[in-house]
Scaffold this motif. Structure first.
Motif, PDB file in Angstrom:
ATOM      1  N   THR A 225       0.854  -1.199   0.000  1.00  0.00           N
ATOM      2  CA  THR A 225       0.000   0.000   0.000  1.00  0.00           C
ATOM      3  C   THR A 225       0.880   1.235   0.000  1.00  0.00           C
ATOM      4  OG1 THR A 225      -1.725   1.215   1.173  1.00  0.00           O
ATOM      5  CG2 THR A 225      -0.157  -0.008   2.516  1.00  0.00           C
ATOM      6  N   SER A 226       0.395   2.279  -0.619  1.00  0.00           N
ATOM      7  CA  SER A 226       1.102   3.559  -0.604  1.00  0.00           C
ATOM      8  C   SER A 226       0.486   4.514   0.407  1.00  0.00           C
ATOM      9  CB  SER A 226       1.069   4.198  -1.998  1.00  0.00           C
ATOM     10  OG  SER A 226      -0.280   4.395  -2.419  1.00  0.00           O
ATOM     11  N   ASP A 227      -0.596   4.080   1.053  1.00  0.00           N
ATOM     12  CA  ASP A 227      -1.279   4.927   2.034  1.00  0.00           C
ATOM     13  C   ASP A 227      -0.511   4.964   3.346  1.00  0.00           C
ATOM     14  OD1 ASP A 227      -3.273   5.364   0.188  1.00  0.00           O
ATOM     15  OD2 ASP A 227      -4.545   3.741   0.962  1.00  0.00           O
ATOM     16  N   THR A 228      -0.718   6.016   4.112  1.00  0.00           N
ATOM     17  CA  THR A 228      -0.139   6.120   5.451  1.00  0.00           C
ATOM     18  C   THR A 228      -1.257   6.011   6.484  1.00  0.00           C
ATOM     19  OG1 THR A 228      -0.326   8.530   5.442  1.00  0.00           O
ATOM     20  CG2 THR A 228       1.755   7.578   4.654  1.00  0.00           C
ATOM     21  N   GLY A 248      -6.190   2.775   8.613  1.00  0.00           N
ATOM     22  CA  GLY A 248      -5.317   2.527   7.467  1.00  0.00           C
ATOM     23  C   GLY A 248      -4.004   1.859   7.786  1.00  0.00           C
ATOM     24  N   HIS A 249      -3.887   1.175   8.920  1.00  0.00           N
ATOM     25  CA  HIS A 249      -2.635   0.485   9.250  1.00  0.00           C
ATOM     26  C   HIS A 249      -2.535  -0.814   8.452  1.00  0.00           C
ATOM     27  CE1 HIS A 249      -5.322  -1.626  12.117  1.00  0.00           C
ATOM     28  NE2 HIS A 249      -5.688  -0.403  12.491  1.00  0.00           N
ATOM     29  N   ARG A 250      -1.358  -1.053   7.886  1.00  0.00           N
ATOM     30  CA  ARG A 250      -1.142  -2.231   7.049  1.00  0.00           C
ATOM     31  C   ARG A 250      -1.246  -3.531   7.846  1.00  0.00           C
ATOM     32  NH1 ARG A 250       3.729  -1.045   4.675  1.00  0.00           N
ATOM     33  NH2 ARG A 250       3.103  -1.066   2.485  1.00  0.00           N
ATOM     34  N   ASN A 251      -0.697  -3.541   9.020  1.00  0.00           N
ATOM     35  CA  ASN A 251      -0.705  -4.716   9.889  1.00  0.00           C
ATOM     36  C   ASN A 251      -1.608  -4.458  11.088  1.00  0.00           C
ATOM     37  OD1 ASN A 251       1.352  -5.831   8.204  1.00  0.00           O
ATOM     38  ND2 ASN A 251       2.900  -4.686   9.356  1.00  0.00           N
ATOM     39  N   PRO A 252      -2.165  -5.506  11.687  1.00  0.00           N
ATOM     40  CA  PRO A 252      -3.032  -5.307  12.854  1.00  0.00           C
ATOM     41  C   PRO A 252      -2.333  -4.511  13.956  1.00  0.00           C
ATOM     42  CG  PRO A 252      -3.222  -7.554  12.066  1.00  0.00           C
ATOM     43  CD  PRO A 252      -2.097  -6.932  11.293  1.00  0.00           C
ATOM     44  N   LEU A 253      -3.075  -3.614  14.562  1.00  0.00           N
ATOM     45  CA  LEU A 253      -2.541  -2.751  15.612  1.00  0.00           C
ATOM     46  C   LEU A 253      -2.642  -3.469  16.951  1.00  0.00           C
ATOM     47  CD1 LEU A 253      -1.426   0.129  16.106  1.00  0.00           C
ATOM     48  CD2 LEU A 253      -3.779   0.828  16.584  1.00  0.00           C
ATOM     49  N   ALA A 254      -1.515  -3.612  17.638  1.00  0.00           N
ATOM     50  CA  ALA A 254      -1.507  -4.325  18.915  1.00  0.00           C
ATOM     51  C   ALA A 254      -1.725  -3.402  20.098  1.00  0.00           C
ATOM     52  CB  ALA A 254      -0.180  -5.070  19.087  1.00  0.00           C
ATOM     53  N   ARG A 305      -9.142  16.938  17.501  1.00  0.00           N
ATOM     54  CA  ARG A 305     -10.201  17.427  16.605  1.00  0.00           C
ATOM     55  C   ARG A 305     -11.192  16.287  16.412  1.00  0.00           C
ATOM     56  NH1 ARG A 305      -7.104  18.867  11.403  1.00  0.00           N
ATOM     57  NH2 ARG A 305      -9.248  19.177  10.652  1.00  0.00           N
ATOM     58  N   PRO A 306     -12.237  16.239  17.206  1.00  0.00           N
ATOM     59  CA  PRO A 306     -13.187  15.123  17.152  1.00  0.00           C
ATOM     60  C   PRO A 306     -13.717  14.882  15.739  1.00  0.00           C
ATOM     61  CG  PRO A 306     -13.635  16.502  19.044  1.00  0.00           C
ATOM     62  CD  PRO A 306     -12.623  17.225  18.233  1.00  0.00           C
ATOM     63  N   ASP A 307     -13.736  13.599  15.361  1.00  0.00           N
ATOM     64  CA  ASP A 307     -14.307  13.114  14.095  1.00  0.00           C
ATOM     65  C   ASP A 307     -13.496  13.496  12.859  1.00  0.00           C
ATOM     66  OD1 ASP A 307     -16.516  11.928  15.407  1.00  0.00           O
ATOM     67  OD2 ASP A 307     -17.516  13.873  15.491  1.00  0.00           O
ATOM     68  N   ALA A 308     -12.384  14.175  13.012  1.00  0.00           N
ATOM     69  CA  ALA A 308     -11.555  14.548  11.865  1.00  0.00           C
ATOM     70  C   ALA A 308     -10.507  13.460  11.620  1.00  0.00           C
ATOM     71  CB  ALA A 308     -10.874  15.886  12.110  1.00  0.00           C
ATOM     72  N   VAL A 309     -10.376  13.026  10.370  1.00  0.00           N
ATOM     73  CA  VAL A 309      -9.359  12.046   9.996  1.00  0.00           C
ATOM     74  C   VAL A 309      -8.086  12.813   9.650  1.00  0.00           C
ATOM     75  CG1 VAL A 309      -8.717  10.247   8.369  1.00  0.00           C
ATOM     76  CG2 VAL A 309     -11.083  10.419   9.163  1.00  0.00           C
ATOM     77  N   GLN A 310      -7.054  12.638  10.479  1.00  0.00           N
ATOM     78  CA  GLN A 310      -5.806  13.385  10.322  1.00  0.00           C
ATOM     79  C   GLN A 310      -4.695  12.454   9.855  1.00  0.00           C
ATOM     80  OE1 GLN A 310      -5.079  16.378  13.535  1.00  0.00           O
ATOM     81  NE2 GLN A 310      -6.806  15.391  14.572  1.00  0.00           N
ATOM     82  N   PRO A 311      -4.227  12.613   8.627  1.00  0.00           N
ATOM     83  CA  PRO A 311      -3.187  11.725   8.102  1.00  0.00           C
ATOM     84  C   PRO A 311      -1.845  11.958   8.775  1.00  0.00           C
ATOM     85  CG  PRO A 311      -3.640  13.491   6.545  1.00  0.00           C
ATOM     86  CD  PRO A 311      -4.652  13.615   7.639  1.00  0.00           C
ATOM     87  N   THR A 312      -1.052  10.916   8.816  1.00  0.00           N
ATOM     88  CA  THR A 312       0.320  11.003   9.327  1.00  0.00           C
ATOM     89  C   THR A 312       1.268  10.705   8.168  1.00  0.00           C
ATOM     90  OG1 THR A 312       0.596   8.650   9.897  1.00  0.00           O
ATOM     91  CG2 THR A 312      -0.540  10.040  11.502  1.00  0.00           C
ATOM     92  N   ARG A 313       2.528  10.610   8.470  1.00  0.00           N
ATOM     93  CA  ARG A 313       3.530  10.297   7.443  1.00  0.00           C
ATOM     94  C   ARG A 313       4.155   8.926   7.661  1.00  0.00           C
ATOM     95  NH1 ARG A 313       6.886  16.056   6.936  1.00  0.00           N
ATOM     96  NH2 ARG A 313       5.080  17.356   6.350  1.00  0.00           N
ATOM     97  N   VAL A 314       3.509   8.097   8.478  1.00  0.00           N
ATOM     98  CA  VAL A 314       4.130   6.809   8.825  1.00  0.00           C
ATOM     99  C   VAL A 314       3.220   5.649   8.412  1.00  0.00           C
ATOM    100  CG1 VAL A 314       5.418   7.819  10.742  1.00  0.00           C
ATOM    101  CG2 VAL A 314       3.143   6.867  11.148  1.00  0.00           C
ATOM    102  N   GLN A 315       3.862   4.496   8.238  1.00  0.00           N
ATOM    103  CA  GLN A 315       3.154   3.254   7.938  1.00  0.00           C
ATOM    104  C   GLN A 315       4.034   2.088   8.388  1.00  0.00           C
ATOM    105  OE1 GLN A 315       0.690   1.135   7.749  1.00  0.00           O
ATOM    106  NE2 GLN A 315      -0.260   2.214   5.994  1.00  0.00           N
ATOM    107  N   PHE A 316       3.409   1.026   8.869  1.00  0.00           N
ATOM    108  CA  PHE A 316       4.170  -0.151   9.271  1.00  0.00           C
ATOM    109  C   PHE A 316       4.813  -0.822   8.048  1.00  0.00           C
ATOM    110  CE2 PHE A 316       0.883  -0.116  12.742  1.00  0.00           C
ATOM    111  CZ  PHE A 316       1.757   0.189  13.764  1.00  0.00           C
ATOM    112  N   ALA A 317       5.951  -1.443   8.274  1.00  0.00           N
ATOM    113  CA  ALA A 317       6.658  -2.127   7.188  1.00  0.00           C
ATOM    114  C   ALA A 317       5.891  -3.362   6.732  1.00  0.00           C
ATOM    115  CB  ALA A 317       8.056  -2.520   7.663  1.00  0.00           C
ATOM    116  N   ARG A 318       6.042  -3.668   5.454  1.00  0.00           N
ATOM    117  CA  ARG A 318       5.366  -4.849   4.907  1.00  0.00           C
ATOM    118  C   ARG A 318       6.130  -6.111   5.312  1.00  0.00           C
ATOM    119  NH1 ARG A 318       4.403  -6.384  -1.481  1.00  0.00           N
ATOM    120  NH2 ARG A 318       2.780  -7.977  -1.087  1.00  0.00           N
ATOM    121  N   VAL A 319       5.381  -7.133   5.654  1.00  0.00           N
ATOM    122  CA  VAL A 319       5.962  -8.428   6.023  1.00  0.00           C
ATOM    123  C   VAL A 319       5.577  -9.429   4.932  1.00  0.00           C
ATOM    124  CG1 VAL A 319       6.041 -10.262   7.744  1.00  0.00           C
ATOM    125  CG2 VAL A 319       5.732  -7.890   8.463  1.00  0.00           C
ATOM    126  N   THR A 320       6.557 -10.058   4.359  1.00  0.00           N
ATOM    127  CA  THR A 320       6.276 -11.007   3.262  1.00  0.00           C
ATOM    128  C   THR A 320       6.575 -12.424   3.703  1.00  0.00           C
ATOM    129  OG1 THR A 320       8.532 -10.664   2.415  1.00  0.00           O
ATOM    130  CG2 THR A 320       6.765  -9.308   1.481  1.00  0.00           C
TER     131      THR A 320
END
Length: 320
Positions: A225-228, A248-254, A305-320
């Motif tokens: 994914t190219s999304d953050t 939008g997290h690539r891997n499940p959030l623990a 900011r309640p109910d506002a979707v605020q993007p970040t610049r990070v994403q979990f690494a892909r696991v293959t």
């Protein structure tokens, strides 16, 4: 014969000598008792024996004086079995501490999943698939409408208080067909462990809807994914109380943590997939996200900011 009045009385000196001897003997006895009572140890043998090991008054061998003996560690009981894996997952390594270094390496060297719950990567699970009308793709995970209706509702057991939310799964049918879905909802009891309730659109990729119920196998997937990741504060959030959600997290959030004056504090996850700070701790401050592989990402600059979707610049690494 002399009269009785002329008999000589017993000398008084002998009587006084006898009394003096008795007094001396009593004094010597008292001194001996005091010496015995006040010798090193501070108590006679009978008292020390009563306070010996049998009475719990003296430390056992190998234990430092004044410190309690270490309590025996209880062996943890077996955890609830995950739904029929075909291969047992590797033993998890120690989970990262909330107060550890700001960021760990992207992947643990062992390749294990230290933060995995019931569902672990690298394991194939077996169960059945059913289908439901997913409407706009929203569900118990509170993600909101989904542009992609390849979604699934995880059974109550493996949903694990929303820990499965956002997980991508590769689902395979016995006929060889497969489909990738994202968990956005919960399938309540009597959905059994291992069961997935698929959207009609996803189920149709495996079999005709008339089949109703089919055997499947499934496993976790880490998609490209190219999304953050984005952050959303719940309705009603403020500096005094807040609910925080990651999207939008690539891997499940623990876990999700907030920074405090003494380090990182882990927030409690709800069944509707928000992490709550009931006293406002960390609301509007830096966040730390950890995926089930143990990778940590730090997010700053997200305001309340309640109910506002605020993007970040990070994403979990892909696991293959």
């Amino acid at each position: 014969m002399a009269s009785a009045s002329h008999r000589r009385p017993r000398p008084a000196r002998k009587r006084r000598t006898a009394l003096l001897s008795a007094a001396v003997a009593a004094a010597v006895g008292l001194v001996v008792c005091l010496v015995v009572a006040l010798r090193p140890g501070g108590e006679p043998d009978t008292v020390r024996t009563a306070a010996g090991p049998d009475a719990g008054g003296r430390p056992s061998a190998g234990t430092a004086p004044g410190k309690p003996a270490p309590a025996a560690k209880a062996k943890p009981g077996p955890s609830a079995a995950s739904p029929g894996p075909t291969s047992a997952p590797a033993t998890p390594s120690a989970r990262p501490s909330p107060t550890a270094a700001p960021r760990s390496p992207a992947r643990p060297a062992s390749g294990t999943a230290p933060a995995a719950g019931r569902i672990a990567p690298g394991v194939t699970y077996r169960g059945v698939a059913t289908h439901y009308d997913a409407a706009d793709g929203d569900g118990a995970c509170s993600f909101g409408p989904s542009p992609d209706l390849m979604v699934a509702a995880m059974n109550h057991t493996d949903y694990e208080t929303s820990a499965a939310c956002g997980a991508y799964l590769l689902v395979r049918a016995a006929n060889g067909a497969s489909v990738t879905v994202r968990v956005t909802n919960e399938c309540p009891l009597p959905c059994a462990p291992g069961q997935l309730d698929l959207s009609k659109q996803a189920f149709a990729k495996l079999a005709g809807l008339s089949a109703g119920r089919i055997p499947i196998s499934w496993s976790l997937l880490s998609p490209a994914t190219s999304d953050t990741i984005s952050i959303r504060y719940k309705t009603g959030s403020s500096r005094h109380w807040c609910g925080i959600q990651a999207l939008g997290h690539r891997n499940p959030l623990a876990r999700l943590e907030v920074r405090t004056g003494s380090g990182w504090q882990r927030l409690t996850r709800t069944e509707y997939n928000y992490f709550l700070s009931p006293d406002g701790t960390g609301c509007g401050g830096p966040l730390r996200l950890t995926d089930l592989h143990g990778e940590r990402l730090t997010v700053e600059g997200v305001t309340v900011r309640p109910d506002a979707v605020q993007p970040t610049r990070v994403q979990f690494a892909r696991v293959t």
